[in-house]
Structures are given as C-alpha cells and as structure tokens.
Design a protein around this motif. Structure first.
Motif, PDB file in Angstrom:
ATOM      1  N   TYR A 222      -6.596   1.305  -7.893  1.00 30.85           N
ATOM      2  CA  TYR A 222      -6.828   2.596  -7.248  1.00 30.85           C
ATOM      3  C   TYR A 222      -7.531   2.443  -5.905  1.00 30.85           C
ATOM      4  CZ  TYR A 222      -8.885   7.309  -6.739  1.00 30.85           C
ATOM      5  OH  TYR A 222      -9.262   8.548  -6.285  1.00 30.85           O
ATOM      6  N   SER A 223      -6.981   3.080  -4.895  1.00 32.02           N
ATOM      7  CA  SER A 223      -7.681   3.140  -3.612  1.00 32.02           C
ATOM      8  C   SER A 223      -7.325   4.465  -2.949  1.00 32.02           C
ATOM      9  CB  SER A 223      -7.273   1.969  -2.712  1.00 32.02           C
ATOM     10  OG  SER A 223      -5.914   2.095  -2.345  1.00 32.02           O
ATOM     11  N   ILE A 224      -8.025   4.799  -1.883  1.00 26.99           N
ATOM     12  CA  ILE A 224      -7.665   6.017  -1.145  1.00 26.99           C
ATOM     13  C   ILE A 224      -7.551   5.687   0.346  1.00 26.99           C
ATOM     14  CG2 ILE A 224      -8.789   7.542  -2.822  1.00 26.99           C
ATOM     15  CD1 ILE A 224     -11.042   7.984  -0.808  1.00 26.99           C
TER      16      ILE A 224
ATOM     17  N   ILE B  84       5.182  -6.346 -15.830  1.00 31.55           N
ATOM     18  CA  ILE B  84       5.931  -6.068 -14.610  1.00 31.55           C
ATOM     19  C   ILE B  84       5.030  -5.218 -13.716  1.00 31.55           C
ATOM     20  CG2 ILE B  84       7.058  -4.067 -15.715  1.00 31.55           C
ATOM     21  CD1 ILE B  84       9.481  -4.559 -13.891  1.00 31.55           C
ATOM     22  N   ALA B  85       4.971  -5.554 -12.435  1.00 29.79           N
ATOM     23  CA  ALA B  85       4.116  -4.762 -11.539  1.00 29.79           C
ATOM     24  C   ALA B  85       4.784  -4.552 -10.192  1.00 29.79           C
ATOM     25  CB  ALA B  85       2.769  -5.442 -11.352  1.00 29.79           C
ATOM     26  N   PRO B  86       4.878  -3.312  -9.744  1.00 31.52           N
ATOM     27  CA  PRO B  86       5.371  -3.049  -8.395  1.00 31.52           C
ATOM     28  C   PRO B  86       4.219  -3.091  -7.397  1.00 31.52           C
ATOM     29  CG  PRO B  86       5.116  -0.969  -9.580  1.00 31.52           C
ATOM     30  CD  PRO B  86       4.583  -2.068 -10.477  1.00 31.52           C
ATOM     31  N   THR B  87       4.561  -3.164  -6.146  1.00 33.59           N
ATOM     32  CA  THR B  87       3.563  -3.040  -5.091  1.00 33.59           C
ATOM     33  C   THR B  87       3.054  -1.601  -5.100  1.00 33.59           C
ATOM     34  OG1 THR B  87       4.747  -4.661  -3.807  1.00 33.59           O
ATOM     35  CG2 THR B  87       3.238  -3.244  -2.588  1.00 33.59           C
ATOM     36  N   TYR B  88       1.787  -1.428  -4.727  1.00 38.40           N
ATOM     37  CA  TYR B  88       1.209  -0.090  -4.820  1.00 38.40           C
ATOM     38  C   TYR B  88       1.869   0.903  -3.863  1.00 38.40           C
ATOM     39  CZ  TYR B  88      -1.554  -0.779  -0.537  1.00 38.40           C
ATOM     40  OH  TYR B  88      -1.934  -0.970   0.755  1.00 38.40           O
ATOM     41  N   GLU B  89       1.795   2.172  -4.261  1.00 41.31           N
ATOM     42  CA  GLU B  89       2.340   3.281  -3.464  1.00 41.31           C
ATOM     43  C   GLU B  89       1.362   4.444  -3.569  1.00 41.31           C
ATOM     44  OE1 GLU B  89       6.951   3.366  -4.140  1.00 41.31           O
ATOM     45  OE2 GLU B  89       6.005   3.027  -6.070  1.00 41.31           O
TER      46      GLU B  89
ATOM     47  N   ASP C 140     -16.356 -13.820  -8.844  1.00 35.15           N
ATOM     48  CA  ASP C 140     -15.575 -14.049 -10.040  1.00 35.15           C
ATOM     49  C   ASP C 140     -14.899 -12.789 -10.543  1.00 35.15           C
ATOM     50  OD1 ASP C 140     -14.947 -16.320 -11.210  1.00 35.15           O
ATOM     51  OD2 ASP C 140     -16.462 -16.213 -12.800  1.00 35.15           O
ATOM     52  N   ARG C 141     -13.751 -12.959 -11.169  1.00 37.86           N
ATOM     53  CA  ARG C 141     -13.087 -11.828 -11.796  1.00 37.86           C
ATOM     54  C   ARG C 141     -13.776 -11.540 -13.116  1.00 37.86           C
ATOM     55  NH1 ARG C 141      -7.324  -9.965 -10.760  1.00 37.86           N
ATOM     56  NH2 ARG C 141      -7.434 -10.079  -8.513  1.00 37.86           N
ATOM     57  N   ASN C 142     -13.851 -10.272 -13.442  1.00 34.69           N
ATOM     58  CA  ASN C 142     -14.415  -9.944 -14.743  1.00 34.69           C
ATOM     59  C   ASN C 142     -13.407  -9.107 -15.502  1.00 34.69           C
ATOM     60  OD1 ASN C 142     -15.692  -8.628 -16.896  1.00 34.69           O
ATOM     61  ND2 ASN C 142     -17.684  -8.850 -15.944  1.00 34.69           N
TER      62      ASN C 142
ATOM     63  N   GLY D 153      -6.073   3.803   7.211  1.00 33.74           N
ATOM     64  CA  GLY D 153      -6.127   2.571   6.418  1.00 33.74           C
ATOM     65  C   GLY D 153      -6.751   2.804   5.053  1.00 33.74           C
ATOM     66  N   ASN D 154      -7.106   1.701   4.402  1.00 29.54           N
ATOM     67  CA  ASN D 154      -7.677   1.754   3.057  1.00 29.54           C
ATOM     68  C   ASN D 154      -9.186   1.971   3.150  1.00 29.54           C
ATOM     69  OD1 ASN D 154      -8.653   1.232   0.518  1.00 29.54           O
ATOM     70  ND2 ASN D 154      -7.776  -0.817   0.351  1.00 29.54           N
ATOM     71  N   LEU D 155      -9.663   3.073   2.604  1.00 28.12           N
ATOM     72  CA  LEU D 155     -11.081   3.407   2.745  1.00 28.12           C
ATOM     73  C   LEU D 155     -11.985   2.601   1.815  1.00 28.12           C
ATOM     74  CD1 LEU D 155     -10.664   7.270   3.227  1.00 28.12           C
ATOM     75  CD2 LEU D 155     -11.110   5.539   4.983  1.00 28.12           C
TER      76      LEU D 155
ATOM     77  N   ASN E   4     -10.640  -4.698  -2.423  1.00 28.24           N
ATOM     78  CA  ASN E   4     -10.320  -3.561  -1.555  1.00 28.24           C
ATOM     79  C   ASN E   4      -9.820  -2.379  -2.382  1.00 28.24           C
ATOM     80  OD1 ASN E   4      -7.861  -4.431  -2.396  1.00 28.24           O
ATOM     81  ND2 ASN E   4      -6.959  -4.604  -0.353  1.00 28.24           N
ATOM     82  N   ARG E   5     -10.042  -2.422  -3.683  1.00 26.89           N
ATOM     83  CA  ARG E   5      -9.584  -1.365  -4.574  1.00 26.89           C
ATOM     84  C   ARG E   5     -10.341  -1.483  -5.889  1.00 26.89           C
ATOM     85  NH1 ARG E   5      -5.986  -5.694  -4.721  1.00 26.89           N
ATOM     86  NH2 ARG E   5      -5.388  -6.398  -6.808  1.00 26.89           N
ATOM     87  N   PHE E   6     -10.203  -0.469  -6.704  1.00 22.62           N
ATOM     88  CA  PHE E   6     -10.784  -0.526  -8.044  1.00 22.62           C
ATOM     89  C   PHE E   6      -9.644  -0.711  -9.028  1.00 22.62           C
ATOM     90  CE2 PHE E   6     -13.859   1.672  -5.507  1.00 22.62           C
ATOM     91  CZ  PHE E   6     -15.059   1.125  -5.931  1.00 22.62           C
TER      92      PHE E   6
HETATM   93  P1  ADP Z   1      -3.635  -8.886 -10.943  1.00 22.71           P
HETATM   94  O1  ADP Z   1      -2.808  -9.190 -12.181  1.00 22.71           O
HETATM   95  O2  ADP Z   1      -4.272 -10.054 -10.349  1.00 22.71           O
HETATM   96  O3  ADP Z   1      -4.548  -7.742 -11.134  1.00 22.71           O
HETATM   97  P2  ADP Z   1      -1.152  -7.946  -9.773  1.00 22.71           P
HETATM   98  O4  ADP Z   1      -0.520  -8.584  -8.609  1.00 22.71           O
HETATM   99  O5  ADP Z   1      -0.497  -8.094 -11.109  1.00 22.71           O
HETATM  100  O6  ADP Z   1      -2.652  -8.436  -9.793  1.00 22.71           O
HETATM  101  O7  ADP Z   1      -1.310  -6.401  -9.515  1.00 22.71           O
HETATM  102  C1  ADP Z   1      -2.118  -5.886  -8.531  1.00 22.71           C
HETATM  103  C2  ADP Z   1      -1.665  -4.496  -8.216  1.00 22.71           C
HETATM  104  O8  ADP Z   1      -2.599  -3.908  -7.307  1.00 22.71           O
HETATM  105  C3  ADP Z   1      -0.311  -4.450  -7.511  1.00 22.71           C
HETATM  106  O9  ADP Z   1       0.415  -3.337  -7.963  1.00 22.71           O
HETATM  107  C4  ADP Z   1      -0.741  -4.284  -6.063  1.00 22.71           C
HETATM  108  O10 ADP Z   1       0.247  -3.725  -5.230  1.00 22.71           O
HETATM  109  C5  ADP Z   1      -1.893  -3.337  -6.241  1.00 22.71           C
HETATM  110  N1  ADP Z   1      -2.730  -3.173  -5.037  1.00 22.71           N
HETATM  111  C6  ADP Z   1      -2.989  -4.065  -4.053  1.00 22.71           C
HETATM  112  N2  ADP Z   1      -3.737  -3.494  -3.075  1.00 22.71           N
HETATM  113  C7  ADP Z   1      -3.959  -2.211  -3.449  1.00 22.71           C
HETATM  114  C8  ADP Z   1      -4.642  -1.102  -2.877  1.00 22.71           C
HETATM  115  N3  ADP Z   1      -5.254  -1.171  -1.707  1.00 22.71           N
HETATM  116  N4  ADP Z   1      -4.620   0.064  -3.564  1.00 22.71           N
HETATM  117  C9  ADP Z   1      -4.004   0.186  -4.734  1.00 22.71           C
HETATM  118  N5  ADP Z   1      -3.358  -0.821  -5.312  1.00 22.71           N
HETATM  119  C10 ADP Z   1      -3.328  -2.002  -4.700  1.00 22.71           C
END
Ligand code: ADP
Ligand code: MG
Length: 738
Positions: free
Chosen positions: A361-363, A310-315, A470-472, A369-371, A482-484
């Motif tokens: 992770y992002s800042i 389960i994954a929420p959108t980032y906050e 490619d994804r690793n 915006g996203n750095l 755009n994030r780690f």
């Molecule tokens: P995957 O399984 O392909 O890694 P998911 O959709 O399961 O991708 O999860 C990706 C997560 O990364 C979600 O929680 C998404 O909101 C989050 N995410 C996307 N953009 C950013 C960002 N800029 N900073 C932090 N988290 C992010």
C-alpha cells in the motif's frame, strides 16, 4: 464391500493425468502460440488508452481522459459516443454481449449478460449500445447479501460505470463478452458493493493529503490516490482429488486429514523448480491476464507443498482490486482446463502454511510521486515523516477497524497460525527508522548516519533509510522501503475492505496533521520545520505503542500487546462488531465513506457469512464422518475381528491390541460425532437485536471445537485403518502428486 473406491480411482487417474500433462506441457509452446511477443498482445482485450484514441473523436477522447485523470464527473454528452465506440471495438473482436461487472458484498464478482441485439421491428435485429446502457444499468440482484439494507420487495439496484477502471473483453469458448466495471447501489444510493467505498475513500484521502502537501508548497492538480500491489497465494491440486473429497469441493478446505509424514519441514518447495505441469498452467494464466491488461510480474513456488504465488505490478488501489478479482477468476477457470483445482481458501490444509494476499500500500500520483518514499533531500524527508507518522497514528487509533476488514471464518484459521501474522495489528518500522523517530520523541535528534544535529525542514536532516533493514515476516503491517505491506488479507477475500479502511483511517490522521501544522505555523511558512518536529513528537508520544519490530508470532508479544492496550480479536464474531462501534461510525460518516447503516450491514453480513460457513462445514463433517469414515473404520474392525476369530479357532495365538485400540478410537469418534450433531442442530439464529452475534459466538465456542474433536479421532483412524479401505485422498497424495 463397495466395489468402487473414489480415492483409489482418483490416485490412479492422477498418475495417468500427470503423464499426459507433462506430455502436453512439453508440447505447449509451439501449439499455443505462446512464443508470440507479449508486448504485442498485452492489453489487446482492454478498451485502453490506445483503443480510446483510435475509436473516439478527438474532443470526446480528451473529455473522457480528463474525467479519468482528474477524477471529474463524466460529461453525459460524451457517453453515447463512448458507448458506440466501445460497442464497435468489442463487436469487431467478436463480442455479442455486454455486462456490468460489479462486486457484491459476497466478496466475489457478479455479472449479468445483455445482448447488443435489439429487434428492429421488421423481423430483424440491430446491434445497439447507447450511453444510458453504458453509464447506468439496472440489476435486480435482490439475492445478494445486503445485511438488511434492502428488502427483496425493494429489489431495484443500480450499476454505474466506474470510468477509472477500463472496460475489457472476457474470452471464453462460448464467445466474447464486453465487461464494464461498475459500482452497485440501491435505488436510494446505499453502497451494496465493494467498489463504491473505494472511490469514496479515495476522494476523502485526496482532500486531506492535498492539504498536507500544500503546506510543503506542493499544489497538486491530479488527485492523490492509493496504490495497491496484491500478491496472491493459492494452492493447486489435481481436480480428481477434489472430486473425491466433498470437503474440498464444497468448503474449499480439507476438514479431515492426518498430517503427512512429510510437510514443508525441509523448505524444499519455496522458490523451488516449478513442476512442468504447473508451469504450463502458470504460463496459460499469464497469457490470458496479459491480454486483459493485468501487469502480472512474478510467479513462484510458495512455502507449502503445492502452494504458489502470482503478483502483478502495483496499480491504483481501485484497479488493483478489480484486477485481483480477474486474477482469481482466471486462476480458477484455467485450473479446471488443466485438470486441476485452484484452492484460494486461506487454510485448505491444516499443519502447513495457509494462503494470504499481501496488500502493498502506498499513496501518491504521477504528479507528486510516491508519498511514502523517504526521498533524498531534507524537505522531502520532512514531508515523508509527516506521512509516515500519520500512518502510525492511524494504525494505532484504528487497529480494530483494520482487523475487522480481514475477518472471515476461513481467515481466522490462518491469522495467528505458525506462518501468518497474528490478529494484533502492529507496525514494523525497522530499527533505523524507529531510532530516528525515537530521537524526535526524546527531543535530542542527532541523526541516523553521521550523528549530525538535525532539524526537520532545515537542511541538516540526513538521508533517511529507504531500506528498513531486515525483513520481518511476522508483522501484519510492515514498512518496506517505500510502501507498507499489509499481510493479514486472506487469499480468497476481496482486498477492497482493507484498502478502504487504510484510506479512511489515514485520511483522518492526515486531517489531524494538516490542522496541527496549520495551527502551529499560523501562516508563517518559515515555521514548517518546527511544526513538523512538534507533530512527530506528538505522534510518538501518543501513538508509538503500535510500533513493534520483534517477533509477532511469539507468546510474549500477545502479553506485551495487551499491556500496550492494542486490541486483539482472534475470531471474526468479535472482530466484525468493530464496524458498528461509535469510533468507526464517526470516522466513516465524517468522510462519507460509509453511513452508520452501511456499516451495520457489513457487520451483519460478516456475522451471517461466518455462521453459514461454520454451519455448512459442520454439516459436511457430519456427512463425511457418517457415510465415508465410519463405514471404513467398521469394515476394518470387522477384518481384524474375523482374523482374530479365525486365529482363535485354529488355536494360533494372536494379539487383540490393534483391534481393541481401533474399537476405542471408533467409540470416541462416534461420541464426538454425536456431540457435533447436537451442537450443530442447536445452532439456530437467535432472535433479538444481537441474535446474530450470539449465534456466531455460539458457532465459534461450541460447533468449531466439536468439529476439531471429531477431526482428532477421524485423523487417528486414518493412520490405523487399512490403506485400501480408506475412502479419502490423503494429504500425502493431494499435496505431493502433481
Ligand atoms: P515480496 O514477495 O518481496 O513482498 P513481490 O515482488 O512479490 O515482493 O511483491 C511486491 C508487490 O509490491 C508488487 O505487486 C509490487 O508491484 C508492489 N509495489 C512495489 N512498489 C509499490 C508501491 N510504491 N506501492 C504499492 N505497491 C508497490
Ligand atoms: Mg511475495
């Protein structure tokens, strides 16, 4: 012979449950009102902006908003008004209690409920909730692990409201409770929790990130904070199986269990059709989380049988950690209601994948915006490259600290397994970006796309790749556009520790970057491009050893990493000692994230938890071996022996091979059991300064191998003993009956 076999009872009732559950799943939508539009009830149990606007006088609303958005101190004058509004809002929705929710060093959530009611002195009661009660609470909490930070006779602890994480209502059949997210400190101001360091590290990060941004002509008014997107993996199995398995019940993992004939080899589970019973559970979880304002986004089957995500959108990172704790609570609670059990352990079942919690992770801030986004124009590119290189430098210099932040006995079982990243912290950048950075190092920058000559900050830098190719999946720390994505966090742990380390190590590198650029430029903004170029060169020269785009699971990488001088701590006892290393103490004290004392406490708690986990598991293994497995084995031997004796008396030729082999395994099993008993009994808390560390190492080197050895013979017995005599639900049943 026992007339009651818990296992056969479990199997029978799961089969029955399953029929009921499917029936229920079919009936759910209409019954539970789930057809209602989620946009209408999303956040209805949160004292969010909408509620604040409605319940607070305008000036108070504005003052509170400023505190939240700009990270300013809360005006004590508004606290009473806010408290009163919150109480009204909560009571209108049926709440009669409030609680300061905090996050002690156990990694779990803690709460103590107080009623709104106070005696009115005339035999009645009135509902009260003042600013003092909102802003600060007092919790004894002396029984939480504090690593010697606080002895029980100085047990007073304080909770203080974290205004950046909104209050919410937790629903239960017993009523509604107003929950106020708080920090938890000792009376001397020592952090006893997982939230305080996040807030501290955010402050430090903001200062240094803003310095870098100013060099690029950006003057941020809003604080720069870290963002977190946490993907949560978990297993879901029928609750009846758990009741029949003391190891799952107490330790959260199967300490014994022969490999099933089929596991995840067919890749038929990943993203597969979600079983209807599980889907009903997921929908229920999702509805509750929506009401709590948790922006759940995705749900799917994971790789292992009965594993899901389960994954929420980032906050913002702080909120993401709080919400992740809520997600774990709701998952566990809802599973019980559906007759299932949600296992958040990092490796509940050997031989199939374990569960992690990827921290994306992002800042940044809404303003800048996203750095970590590469951006479209050269100026943004240069800025991006400075932030990117700061991360590279930070990871290279503090890899051990980051590894320490994800250490636990349970995560040790997952890291370095066949599905999870190794304990070596390296960075996956993708070929294109690595190539661009390598060009900087060599001083011959030719560009990534059109082979144009480029100069950072001058308008010839071609667009940088946003997609690293490619994804690793084998890298613990990967740049993903755009994030780690930090993949080493364990599924059951709080993500806070990892977030704090990321923030802190990045802060130091951003300070280094700001100093470097300022010194080079000497106030001449026209020299920015050149300064950035030199900065990238320097980082690549000194810190690029941490970049690795290859296969992190391979044996070769272990050797290569050693050659590159990257730390490798496969096990917790060694990893957590990094907390009190001079570099980490210096780093954390410099930015006021942790004091030396707080770090030592975290190290001690890490060791203590490790020791207790191993010891408890060993006790469980011994108990199960003696009272469940051994009796089953000798009963079966008895059956074989009397059958052989009968055959012999009747003159029927019968082979004794099976009986002999079984006897042999039983002997080895008994021997392993004796060894484990001896070693576990000897596992005492060694006295002296490093006593805890010595004991944890002993647990690692003597008790764990003895448990593995016992398991080896127990699992062999499982494949020999007659099925109707075997007492424990098997992998096959637990993972495939749903
Ligand atoms: P995957 O399984 O392909 O890694 P998911 O959709 O399961 O991708 O999860 C990706 C997560 O990364 C979600 O929680 C998404 O909101 C989050 N995410 C996307 N953009 C950013 C960002 N800029 N900073 C932090 N988290 C992010
Ligand atoms: Mg995912």
């Amino acid at each position: 012979m026992s007339s009651f076999n818990a296992r056969s009872h479990a199997v029978h009732s799961v089969a029955t449950n399953r029929r009921d559950a499917e029936h229920l799943a079919g009936a759910l939508p209409a019954e539970a009102g789930s057809a209602a539009d989620p946009t209408e009830y999303f956040g209805c149990n949160v004292f969010d902006d909408k509620a604040m606007r409605r319940y607070l006088p305008k000036n108070v609303y504005k003052s509170l908003r400023t505190t939240i958005d700009l990270g300013r101190r809360l005006d004590p004058a508004v606290a009473d008004v806010v408290a009163n509004a919150m109480k009204t809002w909560a009571m209108e929705r049926g709440a009669d209690h409030y609680t300061h929710v905090f996050y002690p060093l156990t990694g779990l959530t803690a709460e103590k409920h107080d009623s709104f009611l106070d005696p009115d002195g005339k035999g009645g009661a009135i509902a009260q909730f003042g600013g003092n009660a909102l802003v600060q609470g007092e919790a004894d909490g002396s029984s939480f692990p504090s690593g010697g930070l606080r002895s029980t006779f100085e047990a007073r602890g304080y909770t203080a409201w974290d205004v950046t994480s909104p209050a919410y209502l937790m629903e239960s059949p017993a009523g509604m409770v107003l929950c106020i997210p708080t920090v938890f400190l000792s009376w001397t101001g020592i952090a006893l929790d997982k939230k305080t360091p996040i807030l501290r590290s955010n402050q430090a990060l903001n200062q240094q990130a803003a310095r870098v941004l100013r060099l690029f002509g950006v003057e941020p008014a809003m604080p720069i904070v870290s963002n977190g997107g946490l993907e949560q993996e978990y297993f879901l199995i029928d609750g009846t199986f758990v009741s029949a398995r003391p190891d799952l019940l107490i330790a959260g993992r199967a300490i014994f269990g022969a490999h099933p004939p089929k596991g995840q080899e067919f890749d038929d589970q990943y993203y597969g059709v979600i079983p209807s019973r599980v889907l009903a559970f997921m929908a229920d979880v999702q509805r509750q989380l929506y009401r709590l304002g948790v922006p759940v986004k995705t749900r799917h089957n994971e790789v292992a049988p009965s594993q899901y995500e389960i994954a929420p959108t980032y906050e913002t990172g702080n909120l993401a950690c709080d919400h992740n704790q809520l997600i774990m609570t709701v998952l566990r609670k809802t599973a019980r209601r559906h007759g299932m059990s949600c296992l958040l352990h990092e490796k509940p079942f050997d031989c199939i994948n374990g569960s992690g919690k990827h921290l994306n992770y992002s800042i940044g801030s809404p303003e800048v915006g996203n750095l970590f986004a590469p951006g479209d124009n050269p100026h943004e590119n240069a800025q991006f490259l400075v932030f990117l290189c700061s991360v590279i430098r930070a990871l290279h210099r503090h890899a051990g600290f980051l590894r320490a932040s994800v250490s636990s006995a349970s995560n040790d079982r997952r890291l370095g397994g066949h599905e999870a990243p190794p304990a070596i912290m390296s960075l996956f950048l993708g070929d294109q970006l690595t190539d661009v950075l390598e060009q900087f190092r060599s001083g011959h920058v030719t560009g990534s796309a059109g082979k144009r000559l480029m100069n950072v900050g001058v308008d010839t830098l071609p667009p940088l790749p946003a997609d690293p190719g490619d994804r690793n999946r084998t890298s613990p720390f990967a740049f993903v556009g755009n994030r780690f994505e930090f993949r080493a966090v364990g599924s059951s742990m709080s993500a806070s520790d990892a977030l704090v380390v990321l923030n802190t190590m990045l802060t130091e590198s951003l300070e280094f970057a700001a100093d470097f650029l300022e010194n080079y430029m000497q106030g001449e903004s026209s020299k920015l491009g050149e300064a950035v170029q030199k900065f990238i060169e320097k980082v690549m020269e000194e810190d690029s050893a941490v970049i690795f785009n290859g296969n992190g699971y391979s044996e070769v990488w272990q050797q290569e990493a050693e050659r590159r001088g990257l730390p490798n701590y496969p096990a917790t006892p060694d990893a957590v000692t990094v907390y009190s290393s001079p570099e980490v103490v210096e780093l954390c004290e410099k930015y006021h994230v942790f004091s030396r004392q707080e770090l030592k406490a975290r190290e001690d708690i890490g060791l203590e938890q490790y020791l207790k986990t191993v010891h408890t598991e060993a006790c469980l293994a011994i108990r199960m071996a003696r009272t469940q497995i051994y009796p089953a084995a000798i009963r079966y031997r008895q059956e074989l022996a009397s059958s052989a004796a009968s055959c012999a008396s009747l003159g029927i030729p019968a082979s004794l091979d099976t009986l002999k082999e079984l006897s042999d395994i039983i002997a080895k099993f008994e021997n392993a059991l004796h060894v484990l008993e001896g070693r576990n009994a000897a596992l005492a808390w060694a006295p002296g300064e490093d006593g805890l560390l010595a004991s944890a190492r002993e647990a690692l080197t003597t008790v764990i191998p003895a448990m593995e050895e016992l398991r080896r013979w127990a699992d062999k017995l499982e494949t020999r003993v007659a099925d109707n005599l075997w007492p424990l639900p098997s992998y096959l049943e637990m993972l495939f009956m749903k």
